[in-house]
Design an enzyme around this catalytic site. Structure first.
Site, PDB file in Angstrom:
ATOM      1  CD  GLU A  76      20.177  -5.201 -20.142  1.00  0.00           C
ATOM      2  OE1 GLU A  76      19.541  -5.986 -19.431  1.00  0.00           O
ATOM      3  OE2 GLU A  76      20.810  -4.223 -19.682  1.00  0.00           O
ATOM      4  NE  ARG A 131      10.680 -11.560 -14.498  1.00  0.00           N
ATOM      5  CZ  ARG A 131       9.518 -12.078 -14.902  1.00  0.00           C
ATOM      6  NH1 ARG A 131       9.461 -13.262 -15.449  1.00  0.00           N
ATOM      7  NH2 ARG A 131       8.414 -11.402 -14.769  1.00  0.00           N
ATOM      8  CB  THR A 140      23.373  -0.231 -10.940  1.00  0.00           C
ATOM      9  OG1 THR A 140      24.004  -0.971 -11.987  1.00  0.00           O
ATOM     10  CG2 THR A 140      22.379  -1.119 -10.216  1.00  0.00           C
ATOM     11  CG  PHE A 179      12.602 -13.920 -19.841  1.00  0.00           C
ATOM     12  CD1 PHE A 179      11.484 -13.451 -19.149  1.00  0.00           C
ATOM     13  CD2 PHE A 179      12.415 -14.864 -20.828  1.00  0.00           C
ATOM     14  CE1 PHE A 179      10.218 -13.930 -19.446  1.00  0.00           C
ATOM     15  CE2 PHE A 179      11.145 -15.335 -21.137  1.00  0.00           C
ATOM     16  CZ  PHE A 179      10.042 -14.876 -20.444  1.00  0.00           C
ATOM     17  CD  GLU A 220      15.314  -6.805 -13.494  1.00  0.00           C
ATOM     18  OE1 GLU A 220      15.295  -5.595 -13.233  1.00  0.00           O
ATOM     19  OE2 GLU A 220      16.344  -7.413 -13.806  1.00  0.00           O
ATOM     20  CB  ALA A 280      16.949  -1.925 -15.131  1.00  0.00           C
ATOM     21  CG  PHE A 314      21.062  -7.019 -14.233  1.00  0.00           C
ATOM     22  CD1 PHE A 314      21.093  -7.331 -15.587  1.00  0.00           C
ATOM     23  CD2 PHE A 314      21.937  -6.032 -13.784  1.00  0.00           C
ATOM     24  CE1 PHE A 314      21.970  -6.689 -16.456  1.00  0.00           C
ATOM     25  CE2 PHE A 314      22.824  -5.378 -14.651  1.00  0.00           C
ATOM     26  CZ  PHE A 314      22.832  -5.712 -15.990  1.00  0.00           C
ATOM     27  NE  ARG A 356      19.805  -4.265 -10.995  1.00  0.00           N
ATOM     28  CZ  ARG A 356      18.974  -3.344 -10.505  1.00  0.00           C
ATOM     29  NH1 ARG A 356      18.303  -3.571  -9.389  1.00  0.00           N
ATOM     30  NH2 ARG A 356      18.793  -2.194 -11.125  1.00  0.00           N
ATOM     31  CD  GLN A 402      15.904  -7.570 -22.901  1.00  0.00           C
ATOM     32  OE1 GLN A 402      16.497  -8.636 -22.884  1.00  0.00           O
ATOM     33  NE2 GLN A 402      15.663  -6.881 -21.791  1.00  0.00           N
TER      34      GLN A 402
HETATM   35  N1  LUZ Z   1      20.672  -3.613 -17.095  1.00  0.00           N
HETATM   36  C1  LUZ Z   1      21.598  -2.677 -16.871  1.00  0.00           C
HETATM   37  C2  LUZ Z   1      19.888  -4.086 -16.125  1.00  0.00           C
HETATM   38  O1  LUZ Z   1      22.317  -2.305 -17.783  1.00  0.00           O
HETATM   39  N2  LUZ Z   1      21.717  -2.153 -15.631  1.00  0.00           N
HETATM   40  C3  LUZ Z   1      20.963  -2.554 -14.600  1.00  0.00           C
HETATM   41  O2  LUZ Z   1      21.098  -2.067 -13.490  1.00  0.00           O
HETATM   42  C4  LUZ Z   1      20.014  -3.572 -14.839  1.00  0.00           C
HETATM   43  N3  LUZ Z   1      19.263  -4.045 -13.847  1.00  0.00           N
HETATM   44  C5  LUZ Z   1      18.401  -5.007 -14.100  1.00  0.00           C
HETATM   45  C6  LUZ Z   1      18.286  -5.511 -15.375  1.00  0.00           C
HETATM   46  N4  LUZ Z   1      19.014  -5.055 -16.372  1.00  0.00           N
HETATM   47 MO1  MOS Z   2      17.006  -7.146 -17.810  1.00  0.00          MO
HETATM   48  S1  MOS Z   2      17.742  -8.641 -16.709  1.00  0.00           S
HETATM   49  O1  MOS Z   2      17.151  -7.171 -19.389  1.00  0.00           O
HETATM   50  O2  MOS Z   2      15.980  -6.199 -17.062  1.00  0.00           O
END
Ligand code: LUZ
Ligand code: MOS
Length: 757
Positions: free
Chosen positions: A228, A338, A436, A224, A709, A505, A340, A306, A193
């Site tokens: 990331e 998903r 965030t 999901f 999400e 996010a 987070f 978060r 991702q």
């Molecule tokens: N990833 C991130 C995320 O680096 N910061 C976030 O606030 C976030 N929120 C949801 C999913 N991935």
């Molecule tokens: Mo995320 S939990 O890769 O939006």
């Protein structure tokens, strides 16, 4: 707006190409790590003589073979690529075997003689906190004066909440394919991702400048959040081998390897204390979150942040203290999934509220409704709820879900069925949209208009099945005034989108959609200026492009899209545009823990009906009614898919998916027969999914809202619907809040241990 999903045909024909479907470069080698079998210990010796002697094996690489730094931590640098002296989780890579075939490399890896002095692992977050094993200093958000308010509360409840881990089960397992470039740099196809993160970390590991590392993310078979941060290590290992061997190298995990070696959703163990007035208003809330972070930071600190932002769920509470600990344990580093961290927070909030409702003797829905966020209410971190849709979603659900009648029906059912009971629960959702980490809220787009009128669009948005490419294609087509079929979204590459944030996010369509909108607006201006010149007009003010034709004051000007493009080209006007978008007005101060971290919130509400078979101790989710605020949806069909998928995944987390480890820290649920996923049989028989009407979002592209999400959180309602059904049989059920509420747990609660009827 429901243009067909560009990928649907490829998917159903099996033509979509994931990492393992890409044509392999000639002589492609295959790699797999030798991993730690124990959760914690000191590495005494690694003897790979037998591995090297295995036919087909090319080499075995260890930390000493890393030309740059042996460090892959993205946020906190606490994670080696290959362990050197000690191991901190079962499944931690120690060496990398490279061989001619995927089967050979696995057979050979088994021949390694690895001697590790095991140490007792820490698996529990509270135990880690007691030992001072924290990944970062604790954080606390607060507002009002919690301590002063308890005395004036008419009701105070307190308790503990446990929520479990969750496996991503993306259909495509982790993988990467690395190949050498002419300049000695590396080109990587990575199921990530976050191509730019992979690029940065691989450059660090190989000791090369980033411009020598090229990363492309083709389509992903689901992610999901699991890709990331945790796609990086596989790309880095493949790149390391390719770099050392001057040969293409591929790593694609098998399902069992992926289950055992990669991180999950963070389990949380939390303490709450909730105080209410005599008439059921929430006055004070204190909550402490123990996040089981696993053995390295990964994204844990961001996830905890978060969690704190979502501590109060969909409610207004004037006095709050929310504290969170990232606890280091000997499990694979837990990671983005998903929601987070927000689902974990919302679950605790709902448990506290449910507890209070039972204490007072009212329906939980009454307390939920009474305390819903409304316009202008402040969150504990200082932001105020604007364009708050919580009440509208709730009210709209009460009517579409026909709540009053449903309550009567459930009561009637329960009165006439002795060994089957039904329960209802409502679940309001309020989810902050934006990373965030403020600086991540940026994206770029590169748009090319080709001479035949077709359009190529590159962004940082990785297509992982969520339909973001189809949405963005729609944005480009709308701005340019052409058929979406003329627009193609390219795979995300670090060559075309530099320094890109992860597709995460829920913000992929927002950030990249805005960037594409800006780039296309630039191109449209150029095209219309050229058209005005051609039509002999002084300005382009009266011109627009619709359906691929130029109109002036609503009349067809007799100029079509291809001619426009051709005209610009001949006048040597650039037919390419690059644009950058940064979400405006975001700020957050981590010293005061106050600010405006989100562009907006997404809202919704769900009503869930469950039935419990009392004798068998089995539960099922009968039906879900929900109203979701998608703004002015960019693509209602895709959004519906995201809502239903998120709901199913949330239901799974709350009711069937259970991860277990041995006391030594080995994953026990390491197959898809022992790790149960929600399936068609367990899916609710009916899902009535509606969009909140008339809710344009000025912050989103074409007034849309992010979708990825927020719907996951609806699943939380299933826990309470099942508990309500159980309470219809045993009204004295103690407030035990341990998720997932599996059939096993339902059975044991009804029939096991103390006080069973
Ligand atoms: N990833 C991130 C995320 O680096 N910061 C976030 O606030 C976030 N929120 C949801 C999913 N991935
Ligand atoms: Mo995320 S939990 O890769 O939006």
């Amino acid at each position: 707006m429901n243009t067909p999903n560009a990928d649907a045909l490829l998917h159903v024909r099996g033509e979509s190409r994931y990492i393992d479907d890409q044509p392999e470069p000639r002589g492609c080698l295959h790699a797999i790590p030798i991993v730690s079998p124990v959760a914690r210990g000191g590495i005494r010796r690694l003897d790979c003589t037998a591995v090297r002697a295995h036919p087909g094996v090319v080499t075995v690489l260890t930390a000493g073979d890393i030309p740059g730094r042996n460090q892959i931590g993205g946020v906190i640098e606490d994670e080696p690529l290959l362990a050197e002296h000690e191991v901190h989780f079962a499944g931690q890579p120690i060496a990398l075997v490279v061989a001619d075939r995927p089967e050979t490399v696995r057979a050979a890896a088994k021949a390694a003689r690895l001697e590790i002095t095991p140490e007792p692992p820490v698996l529990d977050s509270r135990e880690a906190r007691r030992r001072g094993e924290l990944i970062a200093p604790p954080r606390a958000f607060s507002c009002g004066d919690v301590d002063a308010v308890w005395a004036s509360c008419a009701v105070v409840v307190e308790g503990r909440v446990e929520s479990g881990a969750q496996e991503h089960v993306y259909l495509e397992t982790q993988g990467a394919l690395a190949d050498l470039r002419e300049d000695g740099g590396i080109r990587i196809l990575s199921a990530t991702q976050a191509p730019s993160s992979v690029q940065r970390i691989v450059a660090r590991v190989l000791g090369l400048p980033m411009h020598r590392i090229e990363v492309e993310a083709p389509r992903l078979g689901g992610a999901f959040g699991g890709k990331e941060d945790q796609a990086t290590i596989w790309a880095a290992l493949a790149a390391l081998a390719a770099f050392r061997l001057r040969h293409p190298v591929k790593i694609v995990l098998r399902r069992g390897e992926d289950l055992r070696w990669t991180g999950k959703r963070h389990p949380y163990s939390s303490d709450y204390r909730l105080g209410l007035s005599a008439d059921g208003r929430l006055l004070a809330y204190e909550v402490v979150f123990h996040q089981n972070s696993g053995a390295a930071a990964d994204l844990s600190t961001a996830i905890l942040e978060r969690t704190l932002f979502h501590a109060t769920g969909s409610y207004y509470i004037p006095n709050v203290r929310a504290t969170g600990y990232c606890c280091r344990t000997n499990l694979p580093p837990n990671t983005a999934f998903r929601g987070f961290g927000a689902p974990q927070a919302a679950f605790v909030m709902e448990c506290a509220l449910c507890h209070a409702a039972r204490r007072i003797g009212v329906d939980a829905a009454e307390l939920q409704s009474k305390n819903l966020l409304s316009e202008g209410d402040a969150f504990p971190f200082g932001m105020t709820a604007r364009r708050c849709m919580a009440r509208r979603c709730w009210d709209s659900l009460e009517s579409t879900g026909d709540l009053a009648r449903r309550r009567e029906e459930v009561a009637r059912f329960n009165a006439t069925h002795r060994l089957e009971k039904k329960g209802l629960a409502l679940m309001p959702v309020c989810f902050g949209i934006s990373f965030t980490t403020t600086f991540l809220n940026q994206a770029s787009a590169l748009v090319h208009l080709y001479l035949d009128g077709s359009v190529g669009v590159s962004t940082a948005a990785v297509e992982m099945g969520q339909g973001v490419h189809t949405k963005i294609r729609g944005v480009a087509a709308r701005v340019l005034g052409i058929d979406p079929a003329a627009v193609r979204l390219e795979a995300t590459s670090t060559l075309r989108a530099a320094n890109a944030s992860p597709t995460a996010a829920s913000s992929g369509a927002d950030l990249n959609g805005h960037a594409v909108r800006l780039a296309c607006e630039t191109l449209r201006r150029r095209l219309l200026a050229a058209a005005a010149a051609r039509l002999g007009l002084a300005t382009a003010d009266s011109l627009e492009i619709r359906d691929g034709r130029v109109f002036t004051e609503g009349r067809d000007a007799g100029l079509v899209w291809d001619e426009l493009i051709d005209g610009c080209y001949r006048q040597r006007v650039s037919l390419s545009a690059q644009a950058h978008y940064a979400t405006p007005d975001l700020h957050f101060d981590r010293r005061t823990e106050q600010g405006e971290p989100f562009a907006y919130h997404a809202y919704g509400a769900a009503l869930i009906e469950a039935t419990v078979d009392i004798l068998r101790g089995t539960g099922r989710i009968d039906a879900v009614w929900l109203v979701h605020d998608a703004g002015q949806s960019l693509h209602p069909l895709i959004d519906r898919g995201q809502i239903e998928g998120g709901l199913a995944q949330g239901l799974g987390w709350m009711t069937v998916e259970e991860i277990r480890h041995s006391p030594e820290g080995r994953l026990l649920t390491d197959t898809l027969t022992t790790y149960k996923l929600p399936d068609l049989l367990s899916a609710p028989a009916a899902v009535d999914c509606r969009f909140l009407e008339d809710s344009p979002n000025p912050a989103g592209p074409f007034h849309s809202k992010a979708i990825g999400e927020p719907p996951f959180l609806y699943g939380i309602g299933a826990f309470f619907a099942l508990q309500e059904a159980m309470r219809a049989y045993r009204p004295d059920l103690p407030p035990v809040f341990v998720a997932p509420l599996t059939n096993e747990r339902i059975f044991m609660t009804l029939w096991g241990g103390d006080g069973a009827p």
